[in-house]
Design an enzyme around this catalytic site. Structure first.
Site, PDB file in Angstrom:
ATOM      1  CB  SER A   1      -0.704  -0.065   1.260  1.00  0.00           C
ATOM      2  OG  SER A   1      -1.397   1.229   1.461  1.00  0.00           O
TER       3      SER A   1
ATOM      4  CD  GLU B   1      -2.147   5.185   4.579  1.00  0.00           C
ATOM      5  OE1 GLU B   1      -1.737   5.261   5.750  1.00  0.00           O
ATOM      6  OE2 GLU B   1      -2.580   6.209   4.035  1.00  0.00           O
TER       7      GLU B   1
ATOM      8  CE1 TYR C   1      -4.310  -1.758   5.417  1.00  0.00           C
ATOM      9  CE2 TYR C   1      -2.937   0.477   4.743  1.00  0.00           C
ATOM     10  CZ  TYR C   1      -3.706  -0.942   4.553  1.00  0.00           C
ATOM     11  OH  TYR C   1      -3.881  -1.243   3.152  1.00  0.00           O
TER      12      TYR C   1
END
Ligand code: GDD
Length: 334
Positions: free
Chosen positions: A129, A131, A153
């Protein structure tokens, strides 16, 4: 010729459902690992793959449980494994960091370990990701940009990325991470900001809601279309050599711009309806993401066709039509 077998975790989600359709069209035998609860209530929990159920092989189990993973890999012996399942909502990862880290890290480790033991020739895709870049040191971000995750996460995805690389390097497995930037569609979950905006705009237009409350309107994301992104997952597993890759559009837009466009598609002025509440802000935010996908462009021929404006339009019109139909059924019109 023998059919190729794909095993997908997260098959009931947005990406899993599009990938399933795509692989079935390519003649794959598709298997999915799903929670028992989903099998008990297919109409709701498997709504995205409900139309495909008679063409699929579903196995119940938990990704975070090694025995579940081992058994399903032993039964299926897949040629390709797409590990998409995760606790994928960033805000929730602050609320319950323990579950997020447990599910996401052990889910990935269990998959890699079971494959290594049982069928190490299987090609493995890990859903990384953007992220992972978090508070990125430079823009745009590519495969060489250092990670600086800003949420449990993001941290769990960095761990998954490292595990995947380690199994590749230590055991010679074809194991890769796709570092996908945000990707959306009418199948997106309602808790993510794009779908929250499009579903509320549609509700407001139909008189079913009066306002929409959001958090940080200044956050910027590189938003693409899920259906195009899952095709790159597949393409990554068809390469000669395993390689981690960024998939992104290279364009960045703010949450505010997303609101403006979504509401204006329905002839509404977003400022009349959108409110901000601090409770939707994250304890530590990722302010800006924009990807440099030149590696995928060169090696996969990646070129996004669906632009930001088209994506917003598709999502908001889909929500509007869906709600209009539900209303008509409720009122006995159809
Ligand atoms: N969900 C949500 N709800 N986000 C809001 C809201 C709100 O009410 N208001 C503002 N935002 C901001 C968030 O703070 C964030 O900066 C941005 O909108 C996008 O939030 P999400 O749509 O929840 O997605 P995300 O960027 O945190 O994560 C998604 O993309 C990742 C790839 O970069 C998820 O799909 C992740 O699983 C995925 O890995």
């Amino acid at each position: 010729m023998k059919k190729k077998k794909a095993l997908i975790t997260g098959i009931t989600g947005q990406d899993g459902s599009y990938l399933t359709e795509y692989l079935l069209d390519k003649g794959y035998e598709v298997h999915g690992l799903v929670r028992r609860a989903a099998i008990e209530d297919p109409a709701h929990r498997m709504s995205r793959i409900y139309h495909l159920l008679d063409r699929l092989n579903l196995h119940s189990g938990l990704i975070e449980n090694y025995a579940s993973m081992y058994n399903v890999v032993a039964r299926v012996k897949p040629d390709e494994f797409y590990h998409l399942a995760a606790q994928s909502f960033v805000a929730e990862s602050f609320e319950d960091a323990f579950s997020t880290l447990h599910i996401n890290i052990f889910g990935t480790l269990n998959a890699l370990s079971a494959l290594k033991e049982l069928t190490s020739d299987c090609r493995f895709y890990f859903a990384g990701s953007s992220e992972m870049f978090g508070k990125a040191k430079k823009s745009p971000q590519n495969e060489k940009t250092p990670f600086y995750p800003r949420s449990p996460y993001g941290i769990s995805k960095v761990a998954g990325f490292d595990l995947t690389r380690n199994y590749r390097e230590a055991y010679g497995m074809f194991a890769v991470t796709g570092i996908l930037f945000n990707h959306e569609s009418p199948r997106r979950g309602f808790e993510f900001v794009t779908r929250k905006i499009t579903s509320h705009a549609a509700k407001i237009k139909l008189g079913l809601a009066k306002t929409l409350t959001l958090g940080n309107l200044d956050a910027r994301r590189d938003w693409g279309h899920s259906y195009e992104y899952i095709q790159q997952m597949y393409a990554m597993l068809q390469l000669e050599e395993p390689e981690d890759m960024v998939i992104a559009t290279g364009e960045t837009h703010s949450v505010r711009e997303f609101c403006e466009l979504a509401f204006s598609e329905l002839g509404l002025n977003w400022e009349d309806y959108v409110h901000v509440d601090e409770k939707f802000r994250r304890p530590s935010e990722v302010e800006l993401l924009v990807g440099d996908a030149s590696c995928a462009r060169e090696k996969l021929g990646w070129k996004p066709k669906i632009r930001f404006k088209d994506l917003v339009r598709e999502m908001v019109l889909a929500d509007y039509e869906r709600l209009k139909k539900e209303l008509s059924i409720e009122r006995g019109i159809i």
